[in-house]
Design an enzyme around this catalytic site. Structure first.
Site, PDB file in Angstrom:
ATOM      1  N   ALA A 159      -0.865   1.171   6.605  1.00  0.00           N
ATOM      2  CA  ALA A 159      -0.979   0.130   7.622  1.00  0.00           C
ATOM      3  C   ALA A 159      -1.919  -0.955   7.138  1.00  0.00           C
ATOM      4  CB  ALA A 159      -1.494   0.722   8.931  1.00  0.00           C
ATOM      5  N   ASP A 160      -1.772  -2.124   7.740  1.00  0.00           N
ATOM      6  CA  ASP A 160      -2.694  -3.220   7.466  1.00  0.00           C
ATOM      7  C   ASP A 160      -2.885  -4.004   8.753  1.00  0.00           C
ATOM      8  OD1 ASP A 160      -4.166  -4.606   5.160  1.00  0.00           O
ATOM      9  OD2 ASP A 160      -3.247  -6.266   6.261  1.00  0.00           O
ATOM     10  N   THR A 161      -4.137  -4.318   9.056  1.00  0.00           N
ATOM     11  CA  THR A 161      -4.474  -5.052  10.271  1.00  0.00           C
ATOM     12  C   THR A 161      -5.014  -6.423   9.920  1.00  0.00           C
ATOM     13  OG1 THR A 161      -4.972  -2.983  11.412  1.00  0.00           O
ATOM     14  CG2 THR A 161      -5.874  -4.996  12.384  1.00  0.00           C
ATOM     15  N   LYS A 169       0.836  -1.209   0.000  1.00  0.00           N
ATOM     16  CA  LYS A 169       0.000   0.000   0.000  1.00  0.00           C
ATOM     17  C   LYS A 169       0.868   1.256   0.000  1.00  0.00           C
ATOM     18  CE  LYS A 169      -3.806  -2.181   2.530  1.00  0.00           C
ATOM     19  NZ  LYS A 169      -4.526  -2.227   3.838  1.00  0.00           N
TER      20      LYS A 169
END
Length: 190
Positions: A68-70, A52
């Site tokens: 960010a990625d969760t 991203k």
């Protein structure tokens, strides 16, 4: 220094505000978020965050780009960002009465193109959730589009009997790690 948030998440924007940061622009990255076969959850989160950030950095030359990625993981299983009610129900039924991990990977690409990465891993334990409570939670709609089918900052917080780690990381942007990345890149915090 111009800061671009590579996310459309209003939660990430709110979390940044908690540390006095207001991005100059929001430029969500639309990428294929399909996990690779047998990809471990932590590696998946890191790969998504980096991808991203890289995509948006290509569109925003000279800017700091934060992505960010969760990921919610039950064992090695990556739970989906539930979109349909049956997905939400399956996630909550799986998480009911057990521990799971929430990993949020953060990537910051500076004006020179250097990428910095951090990973926050938290352990969350849900109490047993009766079917009637799952139905009521699904009716609220707050689970839609959320990793693991729940939003800890909302009604689902009542399911949590234990949280070890970063509450902000479970919400979607670990502030300790994010602040450290911004400082390392020379971003002036208020």
């Amino acid at each position: 220094m111009r800061l671009v948030l590579a996310s459309a998440s209003p939660r990430r924007l709110d979390l940044l505000a908690r540390i006095g940061v207001t991005p100059d622009a929001i430029d969500p990255a639309d990428i294929d978020e399909t996990p690779e076969k047998a990809e471990p959850p932590a590696r998946y989160a890191a790969r998504m965050s980096a991808a991203k950030a890289a995509l948006v950095a290509g569109r925003q030359p000279g800017a700091l780009v934060l992505a960010a990625d969760t990921v919610v993981a039950a064992g090695r299983r990556i739970l989906p960002k539930a979109e349909r009610e049956d997905e939400g129900r399956a996630c909550l039924a799986l998480l009911s009465g057990r521990r799971h991990r929430v990993m949020t990977a953060v990537t910051l690409i500076d004006a020179q193109g250097r990428a910095r990465h951090r990973l926050s891993t938290s352990v969350v334990a849900f109490r047993q959730i009766p079917d009637a409570e799952i139905v009521a939670y699904l009716a609220s709609g707050e689970w839609q589009g959320k990793a693991g089918g729940y939003a800890i900052q909302g009604r689902a917080e009542a399911f949590v009997r234990f949280l070890g780690g970063s509450h902000s990381g479970v919400v979607g942007l670990p502030l300790l790690e994010t602040r450290a990345l911004l400082i390392a890149a020379g971003y002036a915090l208020g």
